[in-house]
Design an enzyme around this catalytic site. Sequence first.
Site, PDB file in Angstrom:
ATOM      1  N   ASN A 153       9.955 -44.103  13.138  1.00 33.06           N
ATOM      2  CA  ASN A 153      11.084 -43.617  12.340  1.00 33.06           C
ATOM      3  C   ASN A 153      11.499 -42.235  12.865  1.00 33.06           C
ATOM      4  OD1 ASN A 153      12.613 -42.323  10.327  1.00 33.06           O
ATOM      5  ND2 ASN A 153      11.574 -43.382   8.659  1.00 33.06           N
ATOM      6  N   CYS A 200      17.455 -38.310   6.885  1.00 32.02           N
ATOM      7  CA  CYS A 200      17.570 -39.546   7.689  1.00 32.02           C
ATOM      8  C   CYS A 200      18.957 -40.177   7.579  1.00 32.02           C
ATOM      9  CB  CYS A 200      16.514 -40.553   7.278  1.00 32.02           C
ATOM     10  SG  CYS A 200      14.833 -39.950   7.478  1.00 32.02           S
ATOM     11  N   HIS A 252      19.217 -47.439   9.411  1.00 33.76           N
ATOM     12  CA  HIS A 252      18.214 -46.430   9.737  1.00 33.76           C
ATOM     13  C   HIS A 252      16.882 -47.139   9.965  1.00 33.76           C
ATOM     14  CE1 HIS A 252      15.403 -43.256   9.586  1.00 33.76           C
ATOM     15  NE2 HIS A 252      15.078 -43.392   8.320  1.00 33.76           N
TER      16      HIS A 252
HETATM   17  O1  UT7 Z   1      13.023 -42.370   6.523  1.00 32.00           O
HETATM   18  C1  UT7 Z   1      13.588 -42.518   5.266  1.00 32.00           C
HETATM   19  C2  UT7 Z   1      12.687 -42.354   4.130  1.00 32.00           C
HETATM   20  N1  UT7 Z   1      11.430 -43.026   4.212  1.00 32.00           N
HETATM   21  C3  UT7 Z   1      11.269 -44.359   4.077  1.00 32.00           C
HETATM   22  O2  UT7 Z   1      12.212 -45.118   4.028  1.00 32.00           O
HETATM   23  C4  UT7 Z   1       9.868 -44.865   3.918  1.00 32.00           C
HETATM   24  C5  UT7 Z   1       9.794 -45.938   2.870  1.00 32.00           C
HETATM   25  N2  UT7 Z   1       8.456 -46.342   2.555  1.00 32.00           N
HETATM   26  C6  UT7 Z   1       7.635 -47.018   3.398  1.00 32.00           C
HETATM   27  O3  UT7 Z   1       7.998 -47.265   4.532  1.00 32.00           O
HETATM   28  C7  UT7 Z   1       6.311 -47.515   2.875  1.00 32.00           C
HETATM   29  O4  UT7 Z   1       6.200 -47.187   1.513  1.00 32.00           O
HETATM   30  C8  UT7 Z   1       5.082 -46.947   3.649  1.00 32.00           C
HETATM   31  C9  UT7 Z   1       5.015 -47.573   5.028  1.00 32.00           C
HETATM   32  C10 UT7 Z   1       5.170 -45.454   3.772  1.00 32.00           C
HETATM   33  C11 UT7 Z   1       3.787 -47.317   2.923  1.00 32.00           C
HETATM   34  O5  UT7 Z   1       3.705 -48.725   2.775  1.00 32.00           O
HETATM   35  P1  UT7 Z   1       3.414 -49.374   1.347  1.00 32.00           P
HETATM   36  O6  UT7 Z   1       3.384 -50.831   1.531  1.00 32.00           O
HETATM   37  O7  UT7 Z   1       4.441 -48.823   0.384  1.00 32.00           O
HETATM   38  O8  UT7 Z   1       1.988 -48.847   1.038  1.00 32.00           O
HETATM   39  P2  UT7 Z   1       1.436 -48.097  -0.269  1.00 32.00           P
HETATM   40  O9  UT7 Z   1       1.751 -46.650  -0.204  1.00 32.00           O
HETATM   41  O10 UT7 Z   1       1.878 -48.871  -1.480  1.00 32.00           O
HETATM   42  O11 UT7 Z   1      -0.123 -48.280  -0.108  1.00 32.00           O
HETATM   43  C12 UT7 Z   1      -0.730 -49.586  -0.122  1.00 32.00           C
HETATM   44  C13 UT7 Z   1      -2.205 -49.459   0.144  1.00 32.00           C
HETATM   45  C14 UT7 Z   1      -2.896 -48.457  -0.770  1.00 32.00           C
HETATM   46  O12 UT7 Z   1      -4.193 -48.953  -1.078  1.00 32.00           O
HETATM   47  P3  UT7 Z   1      -4.458 -49.726  -2.469  1.00 32.00           P
HETATM   48  O13 UT7 Z   1      -4.080 -48.768  -3.538  1.00 32.00           O
HETATM   49  O14 UT7 Z   1      -3.587 -50.939  -2.423  1.00 32.00           O
HETATM   50  O15 UT7 Z   1      -5.923 -50.034  -2.389  1.00 32.00           O
HETATM   51  C15 UT7 Z   1      -3.033 -47.215   0.087  1.00 32.00           C
HETATM   52  O16 UT7 Z   1      -4.121 -46.406  -0.267  1.00 32.00           O
HETATM   53  O17 UT7 Z   1      -2.447 -48.997   1.475  1.00 32.00           O
HETATM   54  C16 UT7 Z   1      -3.257 -47.801   1.461  1.00 32.00           C
HETATM   55  N3  UT7 Z   1      -2.786 -46.894   2.509  1.00 32.00           N
HETATM   56  C17 UT7 Z   1      -3.216 -46.948   3.780  1.00 32.00           C
HETATM   57  N4  UT7 Z   1      -4.108 -47.749   4.391  1.00 32.00           N
HETATM   58  C18 UT7 Z   1      -4.304 -47.561   5.700  1.00 32.00           C
HETATM   59  C19 UT7 Z   1      -1.848 -45.914   2.404  1.00 32.00           C
HETATM   60  N5  UT7 Z   1      -1.661 -45.327   3.603  1.00 32.00           N
HETATM   61  C20 UT7 Z   1      -2.485 -45.944   4.467  1.00 32.00           C
HETATM   62  C21 UT7 Z   1      -2.751 -45.794   5.838  1.00 32.00           C
HETATM   63  N6  UT7 Z   1      -3.661 -46.616   6.411  1.00 32.00           N
HETATM   64  N7  UT7 Z   1      -2.097 -44.861   6.589  1.00 32.00           N
END
Ligand code: UT7
Length: 334
Positions: A290, A129, A259
Amino acid sequence: MTGTAKAARSAETRGATGYSRILGVGGYRPRTVVPNAELCGILDSSDEWIETRTGIRERRFASADETLDVMAVAGAQKALAQSGVDAADIDLVVLASMSNLLQTPPLAVRVAHAVGARRAAALDLSAACAGFCHALAVASDAIRAGSARHALVIGAERMTDIVERTDRGSAFLFADGAGAAVLAPADQPGVGPVVRRADGAYADALRMTAPWGGGERPWMRMDGRRIFRWAVEEVAPAAAEALRAAHVDPVRLGAFVPHQANLRIIELMAQRLGLGPDTVVAREVVHTGNTSAASIPLALETLLAEGRVRSGDTALLVGFGAGLNLAAQVVVLP
Ligand code: UT7
């Protein structure tokens, strides 16, 4: 003639000027718009969760006929048309992609041929990216050194080829598209000094599960939370360093075009940079998702097309992603 003398003569003929600038940008967005609702069933997710966590409402997925070649060529042709540079005058094409499954021949060579840049050297660059900003720096340095006069820089991605549709951790985030910029020599700085970093300690934070040809089909996997923290803690300070290197006060910056990974990351970075009230922040991710190496040129194209920025404004670009890897520079908009 010695090798050094030959090199000096070649730089002279091509006209090393000391600076480079962007003359035009262009992009290609796939036809199919996919709203969050369409992904929720397969991911056991909700429209609200995706929008709250990422800002994304919809993205575009490429159809079978919208290949990397087709998208990259279309974006490049628009950038060329906007720049007024004849394709025959391009002498360097640098193409960044992390989703090009056909490793050889280089995609850049095929695109150069298709757009009519028949005299150009052409190479692919792999920096995920962060690819567009790295490619921009490579092309800008070539122009400044006099080894190229006009360059075409492209970011092109079909992330849907490497992201598993059922992967709950990434399938809602990534999307497809291509964007390009045309660079030329300039009397004033138009592409500022690049700030670059790579940290292999995070190599497993975003990776393919296996090499191609090993039996198992490789898919991309991401530790989103870890990358999120790194982006805010490490990328924002590097972007601030790029502003200082270009002697641009954040309060007077025209536009911030990071980005388009996640709207929350974009807002946090903007806060940390201390941007002025009039600095325009690119939020293309809301409608395109993205698109990895394509996200910055696509966001630039939108800001210019909507008249939210003007020719001559400064813009801070910062690409970041797998590696982990980042590159940032200030540019003057065409
Ligand atoms: O492109 C360059 C590289 N990539 C990036 O820059 C991406 C950077 N990271 C992100 O954008 C974020 O970390 C994500 C959007 C991918 C995820 O968001 P987050 O706020 O970090 O969520 P998380 O992984 O910490 O998950 C939070 C909660 C979890 O549940 P609990 O443990 O709080 O009960 C997950 O199980 O959300 C749950 N969860 C979902 N819920 C609904 C994880 N994925 C999903 C989903 N739908 N798709």
